[in-house]
Motif scaffolding. Structure first.
Motif, PDB file in Angstrom:
ATOM      1  N   GLN B  17       0.794  -1.232   0.000  1.00  0.00           N
ATOM      2  CA  GLN B  17       0.000   0.000   0.000  1.00  0.00           C
ATOM      3  C   GLN B  17       0.830   1.287   0.000  1.00  0.00           C
ATOM      4  N   GLU B  18       1.773   1.377   0.925  1.00  0.00           N
ATOM      5  CA  GLU B  18       2.542   2.620   1.044  1.00  0.00           C
ATOM      6  C   GLU B  18       3.337   2.884  -0.233  1.00  0.00           C
ATOM      7  N   VAL B  21       0.954   4.054  -2.969  1.00  0.00           N
ATOM      8  CA  VAL B  21       0.569   5.446  -2.745  1.00  0.00           C
ATOM      9  C   VAL B  21       1.674   6.396  -3.230  1.00  0.00           C
ATOM     10  N   LEU B  22       2.916   6.084  -2.873  1.00  0.00           N
ATOM     11  CA  LEU B  22       4.028   6.949  -3.273  1.00  0.00           C
ATOM     12  C   LEU B  22       4.261   6.884  -4.784  1.00  0.00           C
ATOM     13  N   VAL B 157      12.786   3.677   0.032  1.00  0.00           N
ATOM     14  CA  VAL B 157      11.747   3.734   1.062  1.00  0.00           C
ATOM     15  C   VAL B 157      11.790   2.467   1.891  1.00  0.00           C
ATOM     16  N   ILE B 159       9.764   0.708   4.993  1.00  0.00           N
ATOM     17  CA  ILE B 159       8.588   0.753   5.863  1.00  0.00           C
ATOM     18  C   ILE B 159       8.710  -0.348   6.912  1.00  0.00           C
TER      19      ILE B 159
ATOM     20  N   VAL C  21       2.308  12.752   1.424  1.00  0.00           N
ATOM     21  CA  VAL C  21       1.544  11.867   0.543  1.00  0.00           C
ATOM     22  C   VAL C  21       0.966  10.682   1.327  1.00  0.00           C
ATOM     23  N   LEU C  22       1.800  10.068   2.166  1.00  0.00           N
ATOM     24  CA  LEU C  22       1.335   8.910   2.941  1.00  0.00           C
ATOM     25  C   LEU C  22       0.303   9.332   3.995  1.00  0.00           C
ATOM     26  N   ALA C  25      -2.955   9.994   2.296  1.00  0.00           N
ATOM     27  CA  ALA C  25      -3.551   8.727   1.862  1.00  0.00           C
ATOM     28  C   ALA C  25      -4.161   7.970   3.041  1.00  0.00           C
ATOM     29  N   GLN C 156       6.565   2.850  10.625  1.00  0.00           N
ATOM     30  CA  GLN C 156       7.700   3.771  10.642  1.00  0.00           C
ATOM     31  C   GLN C 156       8.160   3.895   9.193  1.00  0.00           C
ATOM     32  N   VAL C 157       8.407   5.102   8.745  1.00  0.00           N
ATOM     33  CA  VAL C 157       8.824   5.322   7.359  1.00  0.00           C
ATOM     34  C   VAL C 157      10.206   5.949   7.354  1.00  0.00           C
ATOM     35  N   GLN C 158      11.089   5.339   6.610  1.00  0.00           N
ATOM     36  CA  GLN C 158      12.422   5.921   6.464  1.00  0.00           C
ATOM     37  C   GLN C 158      12.672   6.157   4.986  1.00  0.00           C
ATOM     38  N   ILE C 159      12.949   7.386   4.658  1.00  0.00           N
ATOM     39  CA  ILE C 159      13.210   7.747   3.268  1.00  0.00           C
ATOM     40  C   ILE C 159      14.680   8.139   3.139  1.00  0.00           C
ATOM     41  N   ASN C 160      15.353   7.554   2.174  1.00  0.00           N
ATOM     42  CA  ASN C 160      16.689   8.011   1.803  1.00  0.00           C
ATOM     43  C   ASN C 160      16.609   8.619   0.422  1.00  0.00           C
TER      44      ASN C 160
END
Lengths: 190, 190, 190, 190
Positions: B17-18, B21-22, B157, B159, C21-22, C25, C156-160
């Motif tokens: 899902q995440e 969405v992105l 990303v 999660i 965005v998340l 959503a 938990q979301v980690q974006i690089n």
């Protein structure tokens, strides 16, 4: 550093190599140290610690895990690990003085375990916890922050293994682990 | 936003899902857009895109997956998804002009797919890739960077789901995904 | 989807694009929704929500941030955002009924904010929190888990970001964000 | 294990403690080992290795970094680190036989460095790379996978520090690092 595959495992969850390495490093083990491994599981941390320290107590409540610890001790020809088959904090009172405590599992008794360790922990003693739940992280941070004589450091570690599958290198995630480490008193030496 | 559990899945891997969405957000979909979903898998991305856009082509080589896409189209009462049962880049030549391309799987033909898309992509068209291997990331970045008329953006990303197990909230990792998105020409509007 | 660079920012911390965005959503916004953005900061979430919903209240205590929200509302020609210059939970009593609440900042009053929102949240109403501290995650999870009429989901979301520097693509980490989302009652529809 | 704050740093980027610990562990250093630290930077890895091994060569091209290595060697009273002021792979030919190579920086010459190391690496020798770019990961994996006499293992490590700010524990991300480690020949012993 021992590879994960070298330990005898069964179905007991095992601390992964990278987390073992960081946990042992954060515990700043010395040859003269007496160490306790709370929630020892397969004994992987106990065995790595035993290779560096005088004496390690492996505290574990689960019968199946106790059997694995025994087998791993035998496999690695270790003679300085003593198994305590109890549910922590019970069993900690059998150890007179502790230089470093590794907490891999707390079975819902984290506060009680920290209280009991605090009684026995030597000056400059270290406590290093591996947490997989928000609750444990929160409890541990609160416990250390309420005590002025502990200096606390906390990280979250996320490891992705890059695995060869066919002709490509896929990223496979391991579950993230929080490592909380604290040192008691004697801050001049930190 | 549709929950993962609402899609009919079988054993075909599904974009979570995440990530859906992105991916959809990075593709900046508009109602007038014609979209192609390359390596459509269960059709989850196709269906989410079809709810936002005029027309979606779901390109997929795997027979079992094709069947799942059909079932999901029916379940969500979608009438603007057209299935193309081919191995990309084959099948792309059936689409005259593409406003946005979502690439969930490339089956080792990433360069060929990007070449074919480039032929059909409208000005200001977008390409968004989900990659799970270092090779694909590397190939895709090289492809876009070699072309001055694409503006490229890339993220990784990760999660972690926080799952209630008994009385604690455990962290469970999903495999990390690289999302590479690019827009073709018309940079004034970006 | 709006790019981070399009918002007027100053020194007020801004929710990054991927997290916006998340968050949007997970809030499952509908055109008929009345939304409140608690701790609105630069107003970036308020503006994205305003493009999807009937009415958005931007609640913010900081004067400098209020000014930024005004400027961003003007820049994006938004006419359905109403600013409430208060420290939450104060100000929430000015809104009669809320369909979705986005909490970007709670200033230490998270429990009070959740209590106040609970009074005004419509059946099937959603609450989505962005947390950056263990304390907030822990408080929020406890609040939702103590209430049987909320269905709670947490990640938990980690974006690089992969940034081109010279001739290589470097990984640059953004701070991880916990996103906790809950839906009130009416579980048949979830 | 040395704390980051103990090293003299200047503006030269330094391998963070957790990455040093994992890098050293993956290099499986033994007291009899001759180690080379390629792109030694502040010398932090060289110094940790020197505490475990017979001899360490710190290879570095940057003058400012060379000065920092000197200062750190002095601060930690190390006498078994020899500095080579060259741009790798130049300078590697001054070392006759290498048991372990740590590569912190490759300055765009990764393939040449691996080729040169391969010439001098003892049987059962280890190479451990820290990469921050997709290009280096990709190059390194390709190099090792093309050679049957190397057994390669790769991970991505992401560390978030939990920092006390006021009354809350905030998560702060460090940039992710890829650690690629390989062992040459002698696979019976792995």
């Amino acid at each position: 550093m021992i590879d994960d595959g070298e330990f005898i495992r069964g179905k007991v969850p095992m601390t992964k190599q990278e987390i073992r390495v960081l946990t042992i490093a954060k515990a700043r083990l010395k040859p003269s140290d007496v160490v306790v491994d709370v929630g020892a599981g397969t004994g992987s941390l106990s065995i790595e610690a035993a290779m560096l320290c005088r004496k390690v107590y492996a505290l574990e409540r689960n019968v199946e895990a106790i059997e694995l610890i025994r087998k791993n001790i035998e496999k690695f020809s270790i003679d300085n690990v003593e198994i305590i088959h109890e549910e922590a904090p019970r069993g900690l009172d059998r150890i007179e003085k502790i230089d470093a405590a590794l907490i891999g599992g707390s079975g819902g008794f984290l506060t009680e375990i920290l209280d009991a360790l605090d009684q026995r922990l030597a000056p400059n003693g270290r406590i290093v916890l591996n947490c997989i739940s928000i609750e444990s992280v929160s409890k541990a941070l609160n416990w250390f922050r309420a005590r002025e004589n502990y200096l606390c450091d906390a990280i979250q570690v996320q490891i992705n293994r890059i695995e060869r599958i066919g002709r490509v290198d896929m990223m496979k995630a391991l579950n993230p682990i929080y490592i909380i480490s604290a040192i008691k008193g004697g801050f001049d030496n930190v």
